[in-house]
Write a protein that holds these residues in place. Structure first.
Motif, PDB file in Angstrom:
ATOM      1  N   ARG A 149       0.844  -1.191   0.000  1.00  0.00           N
ATOM      2  CA  ARG A 149       0.000   0.000   0.000  1.00  0.00           C
ATOM      3  C   ARG A 149       0.882   1.245   0.000  1.00  0.00           C
ATOM      4  O   ARG A 149       2.012   1.202   0.481  1.00  0.00           O
ATOM      5  N   LYS A 150       0.338   2.339  -0.523  1.00  0.00           N
ATOM      6  CA  LYS A 150       0.997   3.640  -0.425  1.00  0.00           C
ATOM      7  C   LYS A 150       0.098   4.575   0.348  1.00  0.00           C
ATOM      8  O   LYS A 150      -1.093   4.696   0.051  1.00  0.00           O
ATOM      9  N   LEU A 151       0.653   5.238   1.336  1.00  0.00           N
ATOM     10  CA  LEU A 151      -0.092   6.174   2.174  1.00  0.00           C
ATOM     11  C   LEU A 151       0.524   7.557   2.057  1.00  0.00           C
ATOM     12  O   LEU A 151       1.744   7.692   1.970  1.00  0.00           O
ATOM     13  N   LYS A 152      -0.328   8.558   2.072  1.00  0.00           N
ATOM     14  CA  LYS A 152       0.154   9.934   2.149  1.00  0.00           C
ATOM     15  C   LYS A 152       0.173  10.339   3.619  1.00  0.00           C
ATOM     16  O   LYS A 152      -0.837  10.230   4.320  1.00  0.00           O
ATOM     17  N   VAL A 153       1.312  10.791   4.089  1.00  0.00           N
ATOM     18  CA  VAL A 153       1.490  11.160   5.494  1.00  0.00           C
ATOM     19  C   VAL A 153       1.768  12.651   5.583  1.00  0.00           C
ATOM     20  O   VAL A 153       2.692  13.153   4.943  1.00  0.00           O
ATOM     21  N   ILE A 154       0.965  13.342   6.353  1.00  0.00           N
ATOM     22  CA  ILE A 154       1.115  14.788   6.515  1.00  0.00           C
ATOM     23  C   ILE A 154       1.639  15.076   7.917  1.00  0.00           C
ATOM     24  O   ILE A 154       1.085  14.605   8.903  1.00  0.00           O
ATOM     25  N   LEU A 155       2.735  15.829   7.978  1.00  0.00           N
ATOM     26  CA  LEU A 155       3.299  16.240   9.260  1.00  0.00           C
ATOM     27  C   LEU A 155       3.215  17.748   9.339  1.00  0.00           C
ATOM     28  O   LEU A 155       4.004  18.452   8.710  1.00  0.00           O
ATOM     29  N   ARG A 235       2.482  13.295  19.220  1.00  0.00           N
ATOM     30  CA  ARG A 235       3.235  14.436  18.696  1.00  0.00           C
ATOM     31  C   ARG A 235       4.700  14.076  18.510  1.00  0.00           C
ATOM     32  O   ARG A 235       5.293  13.408  19.332  1.00  0.00           O
ATOM     33  N   ILE A 236       5.258  14.538  17.379  1.00  0.00           N
ATOM     34  CA  ILE A 236       6.680  14.368  17.089  1.00  0.00           C
ATOM     35  C   ILE A 236       7.265  15.758  17.026  1.00  0.00           C
ATOM     36  O   ILE A 236       7.014  16.510  16.100  1.00  0.00           O
ATOM     37  N   GLY A 237       8.062  16.137  18.008  1.00  0.00           N
ATOM     38  CA  GLY A 237       8.582  17.504  18.029  1.00  0.00           C
ATOM     39  C   GLY A 237       7.427  18.467  18.169  1.00  0.00           C
ATOM     40  O   GLY A 237       6.642  18.393  19.103  1.00  0.00           O
ATOM     41  N   GLU A 238       7.288  19.361  17.190  1.00  0.00           N
ATOM     42  CA  GLU A 238       6.227  20.365  17.216  1.00  0.00           C
ATOM     43  C   GLU A 238       5.117  20.021  16.238  1.00  0.00           C
ATOM     44  O   GLU A 238       4.268  20.841  15.934  1.00  0.00           O
ATOM     45  N   THR A 239       5.107  18.782  15.686  1.00  0.00           N
ATOM     46  CA  THR A 239       4.143  18.465  14.649  1.00  0.00           C
ATOM     47  C   THR A 239       3.258  17.301  15.045  1.00  0.00           C
ATOM     48  O   THR A 239       3.608  16.480  15.894  1.00  0.00           O
ATOM     49  N   THR A 240       2.110  17.196  14.415  1.00  0.00           N
ATOM     50  CA  THR A 240       1.230  16.056  14.561  1.00  0.00           C
ATOM     51  C   THR A 240       1.155  15.355  13.213  1.00  0.00           C
ATOM     52  O   THR A 240       0.928  15.991  12.194  1.00  0.00           O
ATOM     53  N   VAL A 241       1.357  14.046  13.200  1.00  0.00           N
ATOM     54  CA  VAL A 241       1.393  13.303  11.951  1.00  0.00           C
ATOM     55  C   VAL A 241      -0.008  12.877  11.560  1.00  0.00           C
ATOM     56  O   VAL A 241      -0.757  12.345  12.374  1.00  0.00           O
ATOM     57  N   VAL A 242      -0.377  13.097  10.320  1.00  0.00           N
ATOM     58  CA  VAL A 242      -1.678  12.691   9.811  1.00  0.00           C
ATOM     59  C   VAL A 242      -1.456  11.768   8.632  1.00  0.00           C
ATOM     60  O   VAL A 242      -0.726  12.091   7.712  1.00  0.00           O
ATOM     61  N   ILE A 243      -2.067  10.570   8.669  1.00  0.00           N
ATOM     62  CA  ILE A 243      -1.937   9.614   7.569  1.00  0.00           C
ATOM     63  C   ILE A 243      -3.290   9.506   6.883  1.00  0.00           C
ATOM     64  O   ILE A 243      -4.304   9.289   7.519  1.00  0.00           O
ATOM     65  N   THR A 244      -3.297   9.686   5.573  1.00  0.00           N
ATOM     66  CA  THR A 244      -4.559   9.620   4.836  1.00  0.00           C
ATOM     67  C   THR A 244      -4.486   8.555   3.757  1.00  0.00           C
ATOM     68  O   THR A 244      -3.431   8.339   3.152  1.00  0.00           O
ATOM     69  N   ALA A 245      -5.590   7.873   3.527  1.00  0.00           N
ATOM     70  CA  ALA A 245      -5.628   6.822   2.511  1.00  0.00           C
ATOM     71  C   ALA A 245      -5.833   7.378   1.120  1.00  0.00           C
ATOM     72  O   ALA A 245      -5.705   6.676   0.137  1.00  0.00           O
ATOM     73  N   ASN A 246      -6.185   8.624   0.997  1.00  0.00           N
ATOM     74  CA  ASN A 246      -6.505   9.225  -0.294  1.00  0.00           C
ATOM     75  C   ASN A 246      -5.260   9.828  -0.929  1.00  0.00           C
ATOM     76  O   ASN A 246      -4.746  10.827  -0.474  1.00  0.00           O
ATOM     77  N   MET A 247      -4.755   9.233  -1.994  1.00  0.00           N
ATOM     78  CA  MET A 247      -3.549   9.713  -2.665  1.00  0.00           C
ATOM     79  C   MET A 247      -3.817  10.922  -3.535  1.00  0.00           C
ATOM     80  O   MET A 247      -2.918  11.496  -4.121  1.00  0.00           O
ATOM     81  N   GLU A 248      -5.068  11.318  -3.674  1.00  0.00           N
ATOM     82  CA  GLU A 248      -5.417  12.451  -4.535  1.00  0.00           C
ATOM     83  C   GLU A 248      -5.703  13.713  -3.735  1.00  0.00           C
ATOM     84  O   GLU A 248      -6.312  14.645  -4.232  1.00  0.00           O
ATOM     85  N   VAL A 249      -5.294  13.747  -2.466  1.00  0.00           N
ATOM     86  CA  VAL A 249      -5.534  14.922  -1.633  1.00  0.00           C
ATOM     87  C   VAL A 249      -4.844  16.138  -2.235  1.00  0.00           C
ATOM     88  O   VAL A 249      -3.684  16.087  -2.628  1.00  0.00           O
ATOM     89  N   GLU A 250      -5.548  17.252  -2.325  1.00  0.00           N
ATOM     90  CA  GLU A 250      -4.971  18.462  -2.894  1.00  0.00           C
ATOM     91  C   GLU A 250      -4.016  19.106  -1.904  1.00  0.00           C
ATOM     92  O   GLU A 250      -4.198  19.039  -0.701  1.00  0.00           O
ATOM     93  N   GLU A 251      -2.988  19.745  -2.436  1.00  0.00           N
ATOM     94  CA  GLU A 251      -2.033  20.454  -1.592  1.00  0.00           C
ATOM     95  C   GLU A 251      -2.708  21.681  -0.983  1.00  0.00           C
ATOM     96  O   GLU A 251      -3.436  22.404  -1.652  1.00  0.00           O
ATOM     97  N   VAL A 252      -2.487  21.876   0.307  1.00  0.00           N
ATOM     98  CA  VAL A 252      -3.104  23.002   1.001  1.00  0.00           C
ATOM     99  C   VAL A 252      -2.368  24.299   0.657  1.00  0.00           C
ATOM    100  O   VAL A 252      -1.145  24.354   0.683  1.00  0.00           O
ATOM    101  N   VAL A 253      -3.126  25.328   0.294  1.00  0.00           N
ATOM    102  CA  VAL A 253      -2.545  26.647   0.072  1.00  0.00           C
ATOM    103  C   VAL A 253      -2.863  27.482   1.304  1.00  0.00           C
ATOM    104  O   VAL A 253      -4.017  27.802   1.566  1.00  0.00           O
TER     105      VAL A 253
END
Length: 356
Positions: A149-155, A235-253
């Protein structure tokens, strides 16, 4: 990884060639907040090659520091040993330090030092961007090709792609992400963050499930839930890790805020609200943007993103948070929109959301 090579350069030189920080920011025609955010690596001056750049450019910074350096040099008020100690402590390549050492006690030292620090700062940032985009591979001991599987992980405001398999335990997945990012020097030493992670799963009905990242639970167990997002809540350092199953998530502006100044001749500061939970305050350890004023609370206000909408919350400040001139009540949360005027006590900012 906090990159602040440029900040270290201006901070060290400022202490050597200026009477104090106030004199320095006055000559640069910027606010004390802007300078201190440069020092901490939160922002940096523009490259000076954009028609849209309103802030002071790196060329302006080099000229101001060099002029002050030369003035002291001509008057015999520079100390070689002090400059050598400053250069030896700079986080620059040894070859760069050797190059700059030839200019100690000569015209051009301040300008070339700031220029080199700015360029190396940008180089490290570009390297970090590449490493964030490089796929992280973490597999179980019993990996089978059909289970990959491939997951998109947002930190925070960063994104990585993780290639893994359904047989991996959540503990191995979580710690593997931390370990690899630590090796890439994108977060602090991993051993500081060996914690028991948990995954907060939101299903299609928006119900929240919390699962501990232990050795008994596998990624396949999560797949059984009809989910649209998996969040790693430790929490890792100052960030929270978010893992999403959707590989088509748009980049946040992310939106930005620009200081509104009564003196039009000054350079208004502009900074990006670069994460979904963004704190403004006086204490740097707890704030994403620092305003150095005794009238500002340690953590004064929070700007956060919820379901595509932005909100600001007054964090029980003594002197107030304002939206379009109206003061919020303590702990009050209010939606904010493009071109709203945000007041942090008497510091006013234009809140702007890019069209794209």
């Amino acid at each position: 990884m906090k990159i602040k090579v440029f900040g270290d350069a201006i901070s060290g030189l400022q202490r050597i060639i200026f009477v104090n920080k106030k004199e320095c920011v006055e000559k640069l025609e910027i606010s004390l907040d802007t300078f201190e955010n440069w020092e901490k690596g939160r922002s940096k001056p523009s490259a000076g090659n954009s028609e849209y750049a309103k802030n002071v450019s790196i060329i302006d910074v080099m000229e101001v520091f060099e002029a002050q350096y030369n003035k002291r040099l001509v008057r015999g008020m520079m100390d070689r040993e002090l400059l050598e100690d400053f250069l030896s402590c700079m986080p620059l390549p040894e070859a760069t330090k050797e190059y700059l050492s030839e200019y100690i006690m000569k015209p051009g030292f301040a300008q070339k030092t700031i220029e080199c620090a700015y360029e190396y700062h940008n180089l490290l940032q570009n390297k970090a961007e590449f490493l964030w985009k490089k796929v992280i591979e973490i597999y179980s001991d019993n990996d089978f090709g059909e289970n990959k599987r491939k997951l998109k992980v947002i930190l925070g405001n960063r994104t990585v792609i993780v290639s893994t398999d359904l047989g991996i335990t959540l503990k191995k997945l979580a710690e593997g992400i931390v370990s690899e990012l630590s090796k890439r020097d994108l977060i602090e030493n991993e051993f500081e963050y060996k914690k028991h992670y948990s995954f907060r799963i939101r299903d299609k009905e928006k119900k929240i499930h919390v699962i501990k990242a232990n050795e008994q639970t596998h990624l396949s167990d999560i797949e059984e839930i009809n989910y649209n997002r998996i969040e790693m809540v430790e929490r890792i350092g100052e960030t929270t890790v978010v893992i999403t199953a959707n590989m088509e998530v748009e980049e946040v502006v992310y939106p930005f805020m620009e200081r509104i100044l009564e003196d039009n001749s000054s350079n208004p500061e502009k900074f990006r609200v670069f994460k979904d939970y963004f704190v403004i305050g006086r204490r740097s350890e707890d704030s994403d943007y620092v305003i150095s004023s005794r009238f500002i609370g340690n953590t004064h206000a929070l700007i956060n993103l919820e379901s595509g909408r932005y909100y600001i919350t007054d964090l029980n400040s003594r002197n107030g948070t304002y939206v379009n001139g109206e003061r919020l009540k303590p702990s009050e949360k209010r939606e904010i929109f493009n071109n709203d005027i945000i007041g942090i006590v008497n510091f006013k900012y234009l809140f702007a959301i890019p069209e794209n």
